[in-house]
Design a protein around this motif. Structure first.
Motif, PDB file in Angstrom:
ATOM      1  N   GLN A  12      66.271  71.511  14.253  1.00 12.85           N
ATOM      2  CA  GLN A  12      65.908  71.983  12.920  1.00 12.85           C
ATOM      3  C   GLN A  12      65.599  73.452  12.902  1.00 12.85           C
ATOM      4  OE1 GLN A  12      62.879  69.469  11.281  1.00 12.85           O
ATOM      5  NE2 GLN A  12      64.275  68.667   9.831  1.00 12.85           N
TER       6      GLN A  12
ATOM      7  N   SER B 164      61.472  72.703  16.343  1.00  8.45           N
ATOM      8  CA  SER B 164      61.524  71.258  16.346  1.00  8.45           C
ATOM      9  C   SER B 164      61.722  70.769  17.748  1.00  8.45           C
ATOM     10  CB  SER B 164      62.683  70.768  15.527  1.00  8.45           C
ATOM     11  OG  SER B 164      62.302  70.529  14.241  1.00  8.45           O
TER      12      SER B 164
ATOM     13  N   SER C  41      60.699  62.759  15.637  1.00  8.91           N
ATOM     14  CA  SER C  41      60.680  64.211  15.486  1.00  8.91           C
ATOM     15  C   SER C  41      59.258  64.693  15.204  1.00  8.91           C
ATOM     16  CB  SER C  41      61.601  64.649  14.339  1.00  8.91           C
ATOM     17  OG  SER C  41      61.137  64.155  13.091  1.00  8.91           O
TER      18      SER C  41
ATOM     19  N   THR D 243      57.657  67.994  13.571  1.00  6.34           N
ATOM     20  CA  THR D 243      58.048  69.148  12.766  1.00  6.34           C
ATOM     21  C   THR D 243      56.867  70.094  12.577  1.00  6.34           C
ATOM     22  OG1 THR D 243      59.677  67.821  11.561  1.00  6.34           O
ATOM     23  CG2 THR D 243      58.979  69.893  10.543  1.00  6.34           C
TER      24      THR D 243
ATOM     25  N   GLY E 159      65.566  66.991  11.918  1.00  5.06           N
ATOM     26  CA  GLY E 159      64.412  66.552  11.143  1.00  5.06           C
ATOM     27  C   GLY E 159      64.360  65.060  10.913  1.00  5.06           C
TER      28      GLY E 159
ATOM     29  N   TYR F  60      61.426  72.049  15.230  1.00  3.47           N
ATOM     30  CA  TYR F  60      61.482  70.609  15.421  1.00  3.47           C
ATOM     31  C   TYR F  60      61.572  70.285  16.913  1.00  3.47           C
ATOM     32  CZ  TYR F  60      62.815  70.358  10.513  1.00  3.47           C
ATOM     33  OH  TYR F  60      62.860  70.472   9.140  1.00  3.47           O
TER      34      TYR F  60
END
Length: 325
Positions: free
Chosen positions: A6, A12, A52, A54, A251, A319
């Motif tokens: 990401q 990320s 994930s 973030t 994401g 991410y």
């Protein structure tokens, strides 16, 4: 699906959990990393479940226990976009769009639980030019796991300053120079393309000044992750658009564009400002009408995309991704 990642100054991290035939039969011996930090979300891709983390603000990714799918994660790291340029004074024409922040997408990034704390730095978006003697500012760098993505360069301000270098370079204002890219050009297109080694991620330069004699004072676009910024149409019809960004899925498994350049500002009445590049780039400002000393403000980039601004750059995102089962 390919590798995940990401963008925009956000990092990320991706922990990859790959299910085996034994897992499919109901074994509970396999597991993903136990980790905290950022906003956590799970999604399914085929037979695998991915997690994930973030980060839209700087923070810490903490691993308390390594999983059984390997001591590594995937990383999508996007820097902040640069702010757009302005007008250097009445009659000085218009400014260029800001460059996107560069983008790293890496797989097989090694991690450990001893120690298990990893600092994530998320770069802020640059500020657009506010007055005739203000060049605006470049985007902030994003960093994680020993990788750094450079912030995008600010756009050139006609009659005052040239565009600045950055992860993606800022576009030229009328009659001044472009910003060059510290990121690597040559993104092949497609989804989830790993960034090249020994480079500051993917990036491209801003657009050149419009060619004479057709150039009529419009600005050029800022560079994007997958495409250089574009110059004003040779006929003087429209300002230059920002370069396009590229698509990544870190994401939530859905392909999203990151890192579009900002569009150049329009000088001539009846001409359109440059559009922002795919991936959050902001459009340039229009000319409000005849006999106007200054044009309208450009548009800010979309948050958490790493795009450059026609006015203000956007803050980026990071991410981290891995498989949990």
């Amino acid at each position: 699906m390919g590798i995940r990642s990401q963008n925009n100054p956000v990092a990320s991290y991706l922990d990859k959990w790959v299910a085996t035939g034994t897992d499919a039969m109901g074994s509970s011996s396999s597991s993903g990393h136990e980790a905290t930090g950022g906003t956590v979300a799970d999604y399914v891709d085929g037979s695998n479940v991915w997690r994930s983390h973030t980060f839209v603000e700087s923070g810490t990714f903490n691993i308390s226990k390594l999983g059984t799918y390997g001591d590594e994660v995937e990383l999508l790291l996007v820097a902040g976009g640069g702010g757009g340029g302005g007008v250097g004074g009445p009659g000085s024409y218009t400014g260029g769009g800001g460059g996107a922040g560069s983008l790293h997408y890496k797989t097989g990034v090694p991690v450990s639980d001893s120690p298990g704390a990893y600092t994530i730095e998320v770069g802020a978006g640059g500020r657009g030019s506010r007055e005739s003697t203000d060049a605006g500012s470049s985007g902030g760098d994003s960093s994680a796991f020993s990788y750094t993505a450079d912030g995008g360069g600010y756009g050139g301000s006609a009659g005052y300053s040239s565009a600045n270098n950055g992860g993606c370079g800022g576009g030229a204002g009328n009659a001044n120079s472009i910003g060059y890219a510290t990121g690597a050009p040559g993104h092949p297109g497609g989804i989830d393309q790993v960034s090249p080694p020994d480079a500051q991620g993917w990036g491209n330069p801003g657009g050149d000044p419009g060619p004479a004699p057709g150039a009529q004072g419009d600005g050029s676009g800022g560079g994007g992750i997958a495409q250089a910024g574009q110059q004003q149409d040779g006929t003087g019809a429209d300002a230059g658009p920002g370069g396009n960004g590229a698509r990544y899925t870190l994401g939530n498994g859905t392909a999203v564009y990151y890192g579009g350049g900002g569009g150049g500002g329009a000088h001539n009445t009846g001409c359109d400002a440059g559009t922002g590049g795919l991936g959050g780039g902001g459009a340039g400002g229009d000319n409000p009408g005849p006999n106007s000393s200054f044009g309208e403000k450009g548009n800010p980039a979309t948050q958490s995309t790493g795009g450059g601004g026609g006015g203000t750059g956007n803050k980026e995102v990071v991410y981290v991704l891995f498989v949990i089962k």
